[in-house]
Design an enzyme around this catalytic site. Structure first.
Site, short mmCIF file in Angstrom:
data_model
loop_
_atom_site.label_atom_id
_atom_site.label_comp_id
_atom_site.label_asym_id
_atom_site.label_seq_id
_atom_site.Cartn_x
_atom_site.Cartn_y
_atom_site.Cartn_z
N THR A 71 19.85 34.42 53.01
CA THR A 71 21.21 34.38 52.59
C THR A 71 21.21 33.34 54.03
OG1 THR A 71 23.06 35.49 53.73
CG2 THR A 71 23.33 34.70 51.56
N GLU B 250 25.11 35.84 46.89
CA GLU B 250 24.91 37.13 46.57
C GLU B 250 25.11 37.67 45.39
OE1 GLU B 250 25.74 36.50 49.09
OE2 GLU B 250 25.98 37.53 51.03
N TRP C 143 48.18 35.49 61.28
CA TRP C 143 47.51 34.79 60.33
C TRP C 143 47.53 33.31 60.13
CZ3 TRP C 143 43.08 37.17 61.84
CH2 TRP C 143 42.76 38.54 61.28
P1 AMP Z 1 26.87 31.01 50.39
O1 AMP Z 1 26.42 32.58 50.12
O2 AMP Z 1 26.06 30.11 51.28
O3 AMP Z 1 26.27 29.46 48.73
O4 AMP Z 1 27.80 31.36 50.80
C1 AMP Z 1 29.08 31.48 50.36
C2 AMP Z 1 30.44 31.03 50.37
O5 AMP Z 1 30.88 29.86 50.44
C3 AMP Z 1 31.61 31.86 49.66
O6 AMP Z 1 31.33 33.01 50.76
C4 AMP Z 1 32.94 31.50 50.54
O7 AMP Z 1 33.03 31.65 51.68
C5 AMP Z 1 32.64 29.94 49.63
N1 AMP Z 1 32.11 29.11 49.62
C6 AMP Z 1 31.93 28.97 48.37
N2 AMP Z 1 31.96 28.06 47.52
C7 AMP Z 1 33.53 27.81 47.99
C8 AMP Z 1 34.48 27.02 47.36
N3 AMP Z 1 34.39 26.58 46.52
N4 AMP Z 1 35.38 27.28 48.27
C9 AMP Z 1 35.38 27.34 49.75
N5 AMP Z 1 35.01 28.61 49.80
C10 AMP Z 1 33.51 28.44 49.31
#
Ligand code: AMP
Length: 545
Positions: A186, A331, A447
């Protein structure tokens, strides 16, 4: 007493064998890096994945070795998915858009033995090669005629030549389904990238889910185009699920602009596409400008960052495309929730349906969610209580790859994984991300949700994109600043944007100022890079109260 059933392991090789045997004529179409359209089927793909497995063995790859790829979504990348994992090695997809420091770290940390690279990314490897400690060969994913004439790579191998020299017969080995199959780091915004090491079992269970009715529901009759890159959590597992369903697979290669995608969707009868909202920004702009429509596209799974309600509405009302919003993480390999509506929600007025679709959705069977307060105490699912989201399930990592320090803080003492997202869960079980832990704005001890502010701003007809960031403030500790990208030729005013927001949030939550920019910085996976924005406006002076 144990049941008396066969223990046949869930292995990735069985997917391509099944697709080849029972759906052998289902097509796989890809736009190649060289530019032409390549067309074959699951039976052809299986034969070439087996040639590749033979080639890997000849190059000295053994079970458990990491084999890296720096590549677009193409048929060759698909063959690597199956050839590498099928023979028991680990396919390590790498995001080519990462900074060179991160690429170097990732390849050395993973101790990759081989590297397969698309022509586009050869210069990246040339620049890094001297510092990649474990890579024995680089294979350029092209044919002999297109091999780079001059390159700083030492004796690069040619993908097509490699395959041509091998037999299409290969007996996939049988092993424990818990064996590692693929590795994805990641691009976390803090510290070094962290590796998520998936298994055959987790990948197969996730693929079953992607085919499940009521959720993503990939079916034999679909023509599926994953626009989400194959280097981003295995294109959300789509290349596996499509084989399981025996469906047609359409791979867009390097051309991800609105015109190219629309052209491909139309010519290949694409019924389902999957990708981040940024892809839809480009596609919608193209459709709006040209007046074109879709003749086959029925639905889209959009996730990776929040899908704005206005975009969901535009797709459904103007283009008749059903939107399912999804949430997940690297993850979680990666899908955790989808916003597929329940029958009782479909009976609600359209406005309320859109509001539910804009949430990140409910978990499918096998993913458990909980939200907790700062003491780790579980909060109610009342749609209001907000807390950190923790997850558990058979396709969620139990630790990071070779990273004890990161693993120690990533789980609670019952083994739940901390997502770092702040969420609510409502009475329907629909989870909504209201912020990220690292991205909350704390003003005077209270917040403020940057996502709430962005969603309101993005509903303004003249705004293309918006990001709310917290910046230091002498009185309140932190205050929100809204950074806005206007639509081309539009000039929304600061006052109208702020009054729009003031209609929807408490007065103290309204940003203190609005800045207009031409574009926002995005990560390779389409998320706004808040930290880089915060750095850019670090010396911003707040307007006098
Ligand atoms: P990644 O591992 O790069 O896919 O990033 C995961 C993170 O992306 C999650 O923990 C969220 O913070 C964000 N994320 C993924 N899908 C969404 C969604 N539909 N809406 C808002 N945030 C998202």
């Amino acid at each position: 007493m144990f049941g008396l059933m066969m223990e046949r392991p869930l292995l990735i090789s069985s997917l391509i064998d099944y697709a080849a045997k029972y759906h052998g004529r289902s097509e796989i179409v890809s736009r190649t890096v060289e530019g032409r359209i390549h067309r074959y089927n699951w039976a052809d793909a299986q034969a070439r994945a087996k040639r590749l497995a033979n080639a890997l063995q000849r190059l000295g790859i053994r079970p458990g070795d990491r084999v890296a790829t720096l590549a677009w979504n193409t048929h060759r990348h698909l063959e690597l998915y199956y050839g590498i994992s099928g023979m028991g090695a680990i396919s390590h997809t790498i995001n080519p858009r990462l900074a060179s420091d991160q690429l170097r770290y990732i390849m050395n940390h993973a101790e990759d033995a081989l590297l397969f690279v698309d022509l586009t990314f050869v210069p990246i490897v040339e620049a890094l090669m001297a510092e990649l400690k474990t890579i024995r060969h680089v294979v350029v994913m092209t044919d002999e005629a297109s091999m780079p004439a001059q390159t700083a790579l030492r004796a690069p191998l040619c993908y097509e030549t490699l395959l041509a020299g091998e037999s299409p017969s290969f007996e996939w080995p049988t092993f424990d389904e818990k064996t590692a199959s693929s590795l994805c780091y990641t691009s976390g915004t803090t510290g070094n990238p962290k590796g998520a090491l998936f298994s055959h079992r987790s990948t197969m269970l996730h693929a079953y889910f992607m085919c499940m009715a009521d959720f993503v529901a990939i079916a034999r009759s679909d023509s599926v185009c994953p626009v989400v890159p194959m280097f981003h959590v295995n294109a959300w597992g789509v290349p596996y699920a499509v084989a399981m369903a025996g469906a047609k697979l359409v791979l867009p290669g390097p051309k991800l602009d609105g015109a190219s995608l629309h052209d491909l969707f139309e010519s290949e009868g694409v019924t389902l596409n999957l990708g981040v909202p940024t892809v839809w920004l480009g596609l919608l702009r193209y459709l709006d400008e040209t007046g074109k429509r879709f003749s086959s596209l029925q639905r889209t799974l959009c996730g990776g960052s929040a899908m704005p309600e206005t975009m969901i509405r535009a797709l459904e009302e103007r283009y008749d495309v059903r939107v399912t919003h999804g949430w997940g993480m690297t993850e979680m390999s990666p899908v955790g929730t989808v916003s597929a509506l329940l029958p009782e929600q479909r009976a609600l007025p359209k406005e309320q349906q859109y509001a539910f679709q804009a949430k990140q959705g409910r978990p499918m069977f096998n993913v458990e969610l909980k939200i907790v307060d700062e003491n780790g105490v579980a909060l109610p699912h009342d749609g209001v209580s907000r807390g950190e989201l923790l997850v558990r399930g058979p396709w969620v990592i139990r630790e990071y790859y070779k990273d004890e320090a990161a693993s120690r803080v990533a789980f609670d003492n019952e083994g739940w994984f901390r997502t770092g997202d702040i969420a609510t869960i409502d009475e329907y079980g629909f989870m909504q991300i209201v912020d990220r832990q690292k991205d909350l704005i704390k003003s005077g001890g209270e917040w403020i949700s940057s996502i709430d502010i962005e969603n309101i701003a993005i509903a303004h007809p003249d705004i293309a994109e918006a990001a709310a960031i917290g910046l230091p403030h002498p009185r309140w500790g932190e205050r929100p600043l809204l950074v806005v990208v206007p639509k081309p030729g539009r000039h929304p005013s600061k006052v109208e944007i702020l009054s729009l927001i003031a209609e929807r949030v408490a007065k103290w939550q309204v940003p203190d100022d609005v800045l207009f920019v031409d574009e926002l910085p995005h990560t390779a996976t389409g998320k706004v890079m808040k930290r880089s924005l915060r750095d850019r406006f670090g010396d911003f002076t707040w307007p006098a109260a």
